[in-house]
Design a protein around this motif. Structure first.
Motif, PDB file in Angstrom:
ATOM      1  N   LEU A   1       0.826  -1.210   0.000  1.00  0.00           N
ATOM      2  CA  LEU A   1       0.000   0.000   0.000  1.00  0.00           C
ATOM      3  C   LEU A   1       0.862   1.263   0.000  1.00  0.00           C
ATOM      4  CD1 LEU A   1      -2.840   1.096   0.051  1.00  0.00           C
ATOM      5  CD2 LEU A   1      -2.834   0.921   2.551  1.00  0.00           C
ATOM      6  N   LEU A   2       1.927   1.257   0.788  1.00  0.00           N
ATOM      7  CA  LEU A   2       2.829   2.415   0.842  1.00  0.00           C
ATOM      8  C   LEU A   2       3.466   2.673  -0.521  1.00  0.00           C
ATOM      9  CD1 LEU A   2       4.552   1.748   4.279  1.00  0.00           C
ATOM     10  CD2 LEU A   2       3.149   3.737   3.724  1.00  0.00           C
ATOM     11  N   ILE A   3       3.864   1.616  -1.198  1.00  0.00           N
ATOM     12  CA  ILE A   3       4.457   1.768  -2.532  1.00  0.00           C
ATOM     13  C   ILE A   3       3.410   2.282  -3.512  1.00  0.00           C
ATOM     14  CG2 ILE A   3       5.450   0.514  -4.479  1.00  0.00           C
ATOM     15  CD1 ILE A   3       6.747  -1.384  -2.437  1.00  0.00           C
ATOM     16  N   LEU A   4       2.207   1.745  -3.410  1.00  0.00           N
ATOM     17  CA  LEU A   4       1.128   2.111  -4.332  1.00  0.00           C
ATOM     18  C   LEU A   4       0.756   3.583  -4.231  1.00  0.00           C
ATOM     19  CD1 LEU A   4      -0.944   1.038  -6.410  1.00  0.00           C
ATOM     20  CD2 LEU A   4      -2.504   0.637  -4.486  1.00  0.00           C
ATOM     21  N   VAL A   5       0.740   4.113  -3.009  1.00  0.00           N
ATOM     22  CA  VAL A   5       0.310   5.508  -2.826  1.00  0.00           C
ATOM     23  C   VAL A   5       1.479   6.490  -2.817  1.00  0.00           C
ATOM     24  CG1 VAL A   5      -1.789   4.843  -1.612  1.00  0.00           C
ATOM     25  CG2 VAL A   5       0.293   5.253  -0.297  1.00  0.00           C
ATOM     26  N   GLY A   6       2.678   5.994  -3.099  1.00  0.00           N
ATOM     27  CA  GLY A   6       3.817   6.887  -3.252  1.00  0.00           C
ATOM     28  C   GLY A   6       4.430   7.396  -1.969  1.00  0.00           C
ATOM     29  N   ALA A   7       4.598   6.539  -0.992  1.00  0.00           N
ATOM     30  CA  ALA A   7       5.217   6.931   0.277  1.00  0.00           C
ATOM     31  C   ALA A   7       6.683   7.298   0.061  1.00  0.00           C
ATOM     32  CB  ALA A   7       5.109   5.787   1.284  1.00  0.00           C
ATOM     33  N   PRO A   8       7.271   8.083   0.964  1.00  0.00           N
ATOM     34  CA  PRO A   8       8.687   8.443   0.844  1.00  0.00           C
ATOM     35  C   PRO A   8       9.574   7.195   0.755  1.00  0.00           C
ATOM     36  CG  PRO A   8       7.628   9.784   2.511  1.00  0.00           C
ATOM     37  CD  PRO A   8       6.629   8.744   2.118  1.00  0.00           C
ATOM     38  N   ARG A   9      10.596   7.276  -0.066  1.00  0.00           N
ATOM     39  CA  ARG A   9      11.478   6.137  -0.300  1.00  0.00           C
ATOM     40  C   ARG A   9      12.088   5.601   0.996  1.00  0.00           C
ATOM     41  NH1 ARG A   9      14.393   4.354  -4.835  1.00  0.00           N
ATOM     42  NH2 ARG A   9      16.328   3.238  -4.329  1.00  0.00           N
ATOM     43  N   ALA A  10      12.492   6.502   1.873  1.00  0.00           N
ATOM     44  CA  ALA A  10      13.127   6.077   3.123  1.00  0.00           C
ATOM     45  C   ALA A  10      12.149   5.292   3.995  1.00  0.00           C
ATOM     46  CB  ALA A  10      13.655   7.289   3.888  1.00  0.00           C
ATOM     47  N   LEU A  11      10.877   5.694   3.991  1.00  0.00           N
ATOM     48  CA  LEU A  11       9.878   4.977   4.791  1.00  0.00           C
ATOM     49  C   LEU A  11       9.626   3.593   4.208  1.00  0.00           C
ATOM     50  CD1 LEU A  11       7.850   4.866   7.081  1.00  0.00           C
ATOM     51  CD2 LEU A  11       6.181   5.998   5.592  1.00  0.00           C
TER      52      LEU A  11
END
Length: 204
Positions: free
Chosen positions: A105-115
């Motif tokens: 989900l984080l990857i899908l919605v464009g979360a910060p790379r470090a997170l």
């Protein structure tokens, strides 16, 4: 007489060990690390950082440890640290699935790379802990503590190297409480360090 004199010291050390084990439990690190990384990644946009952190925390800490607490409440698990190795398989597997869903989900919605890198680290550490615990009671406390501290040193620099003492303190608490042997704690710390540091460096 010596036994009477030493009893208060043993009692105090046991209380300190219990407090250390609870304060620096994997669930606490699983909540604190995404918050720290998210806030640093989005600074000075604090609100955005908190939003990303809450999403990661839900899948990496709230859901996995909610499953454990439910297991304790229903009598399927002896305690929230899952002291009996044979009881660890399913809670750990469910935890892996939850973190994996959160990561996707984080990857899908464009979360910060470090997170995203931090969540991958958490998944990788949990995966190795799950695998080893099928045959041997590796210390998850030590693995998560060592992995978290190694990431903090990478992010904030050498000034945080003394935080390694925290890993030793957590390991001592697990041995003092009789939940792990020294070898299980050392192996856990080594696993956490060797997985977390290169993974975070590669992905962040």
């Amino acid at each position: 007489m010596p036994a009477v004199v030493d009893a208060p010291a043993r009692s105090t050390s046991h209380r300190v060990a219990r407090i250390t084990t609870e304060v620096f439990a994997p669930a606490v690190f699983a909540a604190a690390m995404p918050l720290i990384i998210a806030l640093r990644s989005t600074a000075p946009a604090i609100a955005a950082g908190i939003g990303w952190a809450l999403l990661a925390i839900f899948f990496c800490s709230v859901v996995p440890y909610g499953i454990i607490w439910l297991g304790v409440r229903r009598g399927r698990l002896t305690d929230h640290h899952i002291g009996v190795r044979e009881q660890r398989r399913m809670p750990l597997v469910y935890g892996l699935l939850s973190v994996l869903v959160g990561l996707a989900l984080l990857i899908l919605v464009g979360a910060p790379r470090a997170l995203v890198a931090m969540v991958v680290v958490m998944f990788a550490v949990l995966l190795i802990v799950t695998a080893i615990n099928q045959a041997w009671k590796l210390s998850a406390h030590a693995a998560v503590a060592a992995g978290s501290v190694s990431v903090l040193v990478i992010v904030f620099g050498p000034a945080l190297v003394p935080a390694a003492a925290l890993v030793a303190l957590v390991g001592w608490s697990r041995v003092r409480l009789g939940d792990h042997t020294v070898s299980q704690v050392v192996a856990g710390a080594c696993a956490g360090l060797l997985i977390a540091a290169p993974t975070y460096l590669l992905l962040s």
